[in-house]
Design a protein around this motif. Structure first.
Motif, PDB file in Angstrom:
ATOM      1  N   MET A   1       5.754  26.531   8.814  1.00  0.00           N
ATOM      2  CA  MET A   1       5.011  27.068   7.695  1.00  0.00           C
ATOM      3  C   MET A   1       4.292  25.955   6.938  1.00  0.00           C
ATOM      4  O   MET A   1       3.180  26.161   6.483  1.00  0.00           O
ATOM      5  N   LYS A   2       4.934  24.812   6.830  1.00  0.00           N
ATOM      6  CA  LYS A   2       4.285  23.673   6.162  1.00  0.00           C
ATOM      7  C   LYS A   2       3.056  23.222   6.948  1.00  0.00           C
ATOM      8  O   LYS A   2       2.083  22.759   6.372  1.00  0.00           O
TER       9      LYS A   2
ATOM     10  N   ALA B   1       0.984  25.148   8.472  1.00  0.00           N
ATOM     11  CA  ALA B   1      -0.111  26.043   8.070  1.00  0.00           C
ATOM     12  C   ALA B   1      -0.714  25.588   6.756  1.00  0.00           C
ATOM     13  O   ALA B   1      -1.941  25.527   6.608  1.00  0.00           O
ATOM     14  N   GLU B   2       0.136  25.247   5.818  1.00  0.00           N
ATOM     15  CA  GLU B   2      -0.333  24.793   4.509  1.00  0.00           C
ATOM     16  C   GLU B   2      -1.148  23.503   4.640  1.00  0.00           C
ATOM     17  O   GLU B   2      -2.239  23.381   4.081  1.00  0.00           O
TER      18      GLU B   2
ATOM     19  N   GLY C   1       6.487  30.260  12.977  1.00  0.00           N
ATOM     20  CA  GLY C   1       6.360  29.578  11.691  1.00  0.00           C
ATOM     21  C   GLY C   1       4.917  29.392  11.274  1.00  0.00           C
ATOM     22  O   GLY C   1       4.554  29.622  10.115  1.00  0.00           O
ATOM     23  N   LEU C   2       4.082  28.979  12.208  1.00  0.00           N
ATOM     24  CA  LEU C   2       2.665  28.790  11.897  1.00  0.00           C
ATOM     25  C   LEU C   2       1.998  30.126  11.582  1.00  0.00           C
ATOM     26  O   LEU C   2       1.228  30.237  10.622  1.00  0.00           O
TER      27      LEU C   2
ATOM     28  N   GLY D   1       3.170  31.236   8.176  1.00  0.00           N
ATOM     29  CA  GLY D   1       2.537  30.401   7.156  1.00  0.00           C
ATOM     30  C   GLY D   1       1.106  30.816   6.883  1.00  0.00           C
ATOM     31  O   GLY D   1       0.690  30.940   5.730  1.00  0.00           O
TER      32      GLY D   1
ATOM     33  N   LEU E   1      -0.251  32.710   3.436  1.00  0.00           N
ATOM     34  CA  LEU E   1      -1.344  32.107   2.675  1.00  0.00           C
ATOM     35  C   LEU E   1      -2.628  32.927   2.780  1.00  0.00           C
ATOM     36  O   LEU E   1      -3.703  32.455   2.438  1.00  0.00           O
TER      37      LEU E   1
END
Length: 168
Positions: A1-2, A4-5, A33-34, A37, A41
């Motif tokens: 997820m991070k 993606a950010e 996760g991606l 993310g 967002l």
């Protein structure tokens, strides 16, 4: 997820638009996760995962379940739909960690033209899939496609036939 950010931040800083992401999908953790993310967002960039271990139906279910589990843990239950999970198993043949001609060509082409080393188990199959998508005009020259290289270069040493054949 991070990831993606960070990716979205870098795209914004450079004023770039991304049309798709291509990656290898095995355990499903990076893929889910991606995807989560990006969805959390509110970004619709599609992710094309090329299967390295399972058929596309099994892999899509695995990625979706993992994404839903984490979404529930962080309070984003309604952001992921099963249709968001895009997987392709055309590069899986003949099986996990096994070579096929498209895979071998992708590894050699990428090394020769880009100086990028890919492994036959994960990233090579994803690149072979990306090349197939370009050749079948799924992606065009005007589009920006991100290839996510997740590592694994040392795995090349387990495939001496790739190195031997390339020396000829």
């Amino acid at each position: 997820m991070k990831c993606a950010e960070e990716l979205l931040c870098q795209l914004q800083q450079r004023s770039l638009k991304l049309d798709a992401i291509v990656l290898a999908t095995g355990s499903g953790t990076t893929h889910s996760g991606l995807l989560l993310g990006l969805k959390a967002l509110n970004n619709p960039i599609p992710i094309y995962g090329f299967c390295v271990r399972r058929d596309k139906e099994s892999q899509a279910q695995r990625v979706y379940q993992k994404a839903c589990k984490v979404a529930g843990m962080i309070g984003y239950r309604a952001v992921i739909n099963a249709e968001d999970v895009l997987v392709d198993d055309t590069m899986l043949y003949p099986g996990y960690g096994q070579l096929n001609s498209q895979l071998q060509q992708a590894i050699e082409l990428t090394a020769r033209c880009e100086g990028l080393l890919l492994n036959p188990t994960y990233t090579g199959k994803a690149m072979a899939g990306l090349i197939q998508l370009v050749r079948t005009v799924r992606f065009t020259a005007e589009q920006n496609i991100l290839f996510l290289h997740t590592g694994g270069t040392p795995a090349l040493f387990g495939y001496p036939e790739l190195i031997k054949d390339s020396e000829a």
